[in-house]
Design an enzyme around this catalytic site. Structure first.
Site, PDB file in Angstrom:
ATOM      1  N   ARG A  80      -7.263   7.098  -1.468  1.00 27.42           N
ATOM      2  CA  ARG A  80      -6.138   7.985  -1.795  1.00 27.42           C
ATOM      3  C   ARG A  80      -6.462   8.876  -2.974  1.00 27.42           C
ATOM      4  O   ARG A  80      -5.648   9.714  -3.349  1.00 27.42           O
ATOM      5  CB  ARG A  80      -4.913   7.136  -2.155  1.00 27.42           C
ATOM      6  CG  ARG A  80      -3.877   7.011  -1.035  1.00 27.42           C
ATOM      7  CD  ARG A  80      -2.804   6.084  -1.539  1.00 27.42           C
ATOM      8  NE  ARG A  80      -1.528   6.211  -0.926  1.00 27.42           N
ATOM      9  CZ  ARG A  80      -1.073   5.392   0.026  1.00 27.42           C
ATOM     10  NH1 ARG A  80      -1.845   4.458   0.540  1.00 27.42           N
ATOM     11  NH2 ARG A  80       0.149   5.532   0.485  1.00 27.42           N
TER      12      ARG A  80
ATOM     13  N   LYS B 124       0.008   6.753  10.270  1.00 25.04           N
ATOM     14  CA  LYS B 124      -1.308   6.121  10.105  1.00 25.04           C
ATOM     15  C   LYS B 124      -1.274   4.666  10.570  1.00 25.04           C
ATOM     16  O   LYS B 124      -2.151   4.213  11.296  1.00 25.04           O
ATOM     17  CB  LYS B 124      -1.761   6.182   8.634  1.00 25.04           C
ATOM     18  CG  LYS B 124      -1.855   7.584   8.070  1.00 25.04           C
ATOM     19  CD  LYS B 124      -2.412   7.592   6.652  1.00 25.04           C
ATOM     20  CE  LYS B 124      -1.552   6.904   5.612  1.00 25.04           C
ATOM     21  NZ  LYS B 124      -0.234   7.549   5.389  1.00 25.04           N
TER      22      LYS B 124
ATOM     23  N   ARG C 159      11.232  -1.154   4.099  1.00 23.24           N
ATOM     24  CA  ARG C 159      10.513  -1.121   2.831  1.00 23.24           C
ATOM     25  C   ARG C 159      11.383  -0.537   1.722  1.00 23.24           C
ATOM     26  O   ARG C 159      12.099   0.425   1.930  1.00 23.24           O
ATOM     27  CB  ARG C 159       9.244  -0.279   2.975  1.00 23.24           C
ATOM     28  CG  ARG C 159       8.119  -1.044   3.605  1.00 23.24           C
ATOM     29  CD  ARG C 159       6.965  -0.158   3.970  1.00 23.24           C
ATOM     30  NE  ARG C 159       6.525   0.721   2.896  1.00 23.24           N
ATOM     31  CZ  ARG C 159       5.441   1.468   2.975  1.00 23.24           C
ATOM     32  NH1 ARG C 159       4.691   1.435   4.068  1.00 23.24           N
ATOM     33  NH2 ARG C 159       5.087   2.251   1.981  1.00 23.24           N
TER      34      ARG C 159
HETATM   35  P1  AMP Z   1       1.486   2.609   2.081  1.00 23.43           P
HETATM   36  O1  AMP Z   1       1.892   1.328   2.738  1.00 23.43           O
HETATM   37  O2  AMP Z   1       0.114   3.075   2.477  1.00 23.43           O
HETATM   38  O3  AMP Z   1       2.531   3.689   2.195  1.00 23.43           O
HETATM   39  O4  AMP Z   1       1.373   2.281   0.509  1.00 23.43           O
HETATM   40  C1  AMP Z   1       2.495   1.844  -0.223  1.00 23.43           C
HETATM   41  C2  AMP Z   1       2.205   1.942  -1.714  1.00 23.43           C
HETATM   42  O5  AMP Z   1       1.099   1.080  -2.049  1.00 23.43           O
HETATM   43  C3  AMP Z   1       1.789   3.306  -2.218  1.00 23.43           C
HETATM   44  O6  AMP Z   1       2.900   4.154  -2.479  1.00 23.43           O
HETATM   45  C4  AMP Z   1       1.036   2.934  -3.490  1.00 23.43           C
HETATM   46  O7  AMP Z   1       1.928   2.563  -4.518  1.00 23.43           O
HETATM   47  C5  AMP Z   1       0.298   1.674  -3.059  1.00 23.43           C
HETATM   48  N1  AMP Z   1      -1.027   1.979  -2.477  1.00 23.43           N
HETATM   49  C6  AMP Z   1      -1.429   1.750  -1.196  1.00 23.43           C
HETATM   50  N2  AMP Z   1      -2.697   2.141  -1.010  1.00 23.43           N
HETATM   51  C7  AMP Z   1      -3.102   2.665  -2.202  1.00 23.43           C
HETATM   52  C8  AMP Z   1      -4.311   3.269  -2.642  1.00 23.43           C
HETATM   53  N3  AMP Z   1      -5.355   3.436  -1.820  1.00 23.43           N
HETATM   54  N4  AMP Z   1      -4.381   3.678  -3.932  1.00 23.43           N
HETATM   55  C9  AMP Z   1      -3.337   3.520  -4.783  1.00 23.43           C
HETATM   56  N5  AMP Z   1      -2.161   2.972  -4.424  1.00 23.43           N
HETATM   57  C10 AMP Z   1      -2.040   2.545  -3.137  1.00 23.43           C
END
Ligand code: AMP
Length: 221
Positions: free
Chosen positions: A88, A13, A162
């Site tokens: 999400r 993404k 990360r």
């Molecule tokens: P990502 O960078 O999109 O993989 O997000 C990393 C982490 O941020 C996720 O595993 C969640 O803990 C948190 N996070 C990001 N976006 C959301 C969202 N829309 N709702 C809830 N938690 C989020």
């Protein structure tokens, strides 16, 4: 044009959102990036979010909805945005619908990037980014052309991995995806905005598929 990129962690993404920024003049809004920044800066909200993110769980809806509402109200979001990692949950999808309705705006498309689970594990385990510009790399799929130097911005030895990109946390993140986020596929199918691309192809091919798909969406407007 407002878009959502939907898909499990590691689907691509972020990579595809960055490509779309260049080709379509839209801005990428990654809630993960926003939360990581808040954690880095050390805001109270960022501190609470960090523990949740490190565990691979979802940050509460009201926190994320608040961040997105603030961000899309900024002038640079006026021409359209690509949501990467949001919504999400169904509650977030409903909140987003309200936010867009209040702006008399709508979603042009929700693009689901489909990738096999085994492939997600391989991608997540090897990925890292430039700490200066955010360009994404992978131990096997995409290495910098010159060792230790970012292709995009030239920064030296500033690559980051990360903390939540490990096999154990990925299991929790995938579980959260299938339980909380996958129902959005049905939600957006019903409102007619859902489109799908094969995310197993190489990065440039996925970008071309998304481009073709968006051309069709624009032609139908
Ligand atoms: P990502 O960078 O999109 O993989 O997000 C990393 C982490 O941020 C996720 O595993 C969640 O803990 C948190 N996070 C990001 N976006 C959301 C969202 N829309 N709702 C809830 N938690 C989020």
């Amino acid at each position: 044009m407002n878009l959502i990129l939907l898909g499990p962690p590691g689907a691509g993404k972020g990579t595809q959102a960055r490509a779309l920024e260049t080709t379509r003049g839209l801005i990428q809004l990654s809630t993960g990036d926003m939360l990581r920044k808040a954690a880095e800066v050390g805001t109270a909200m960022g501190g609470r979010a960090k523990a949740i993110m490190d565990a691979g769980k979802l940050v509460p809806d009201e926190v994320v909805n608040g961040i997105v509402a603030e961000r899309i109200a900024m002038p640079d979001a006026e021409n359209g945005f690509i949501l990467d990692g949001y919504p999400r949950t169904l509650e977030q999808a409903v909140a987003l619908g309200r936010m867009l309705g209040a702006r008399k705006s709508a979603l042009a498309a929700v693009i689901e990037i489909e990738v096999d689970d085994d492939e997600l594990v391989r991608r997540i385990a090897g990925r890292y980014t430039c700490g200066t510009c955010g360009e994404g790399y992978h131990d096997v799929r995409k290495q910098p052309k010159v060792a230790d130097v970012c292709d995009n911005c030239g920064a030296r030895r500033n690559f980051k991995r990360r903390k939540d990109d490990n096999a154990e946390t990925l299991k929790t993140r995938l579980f959260a995806y299938y339980k909380e986020t996958a129902p959005l596929i049905g939600y957006y199918f019903r409102d007619g905005t859902l489109r799908r691309v094969d995310g197993m192809a190489d990065i440039a091919e996925v970008t071309r598929s998304i481009d073709r798909l968006l051309d069709r969406v624009e032609a139908c407007k």
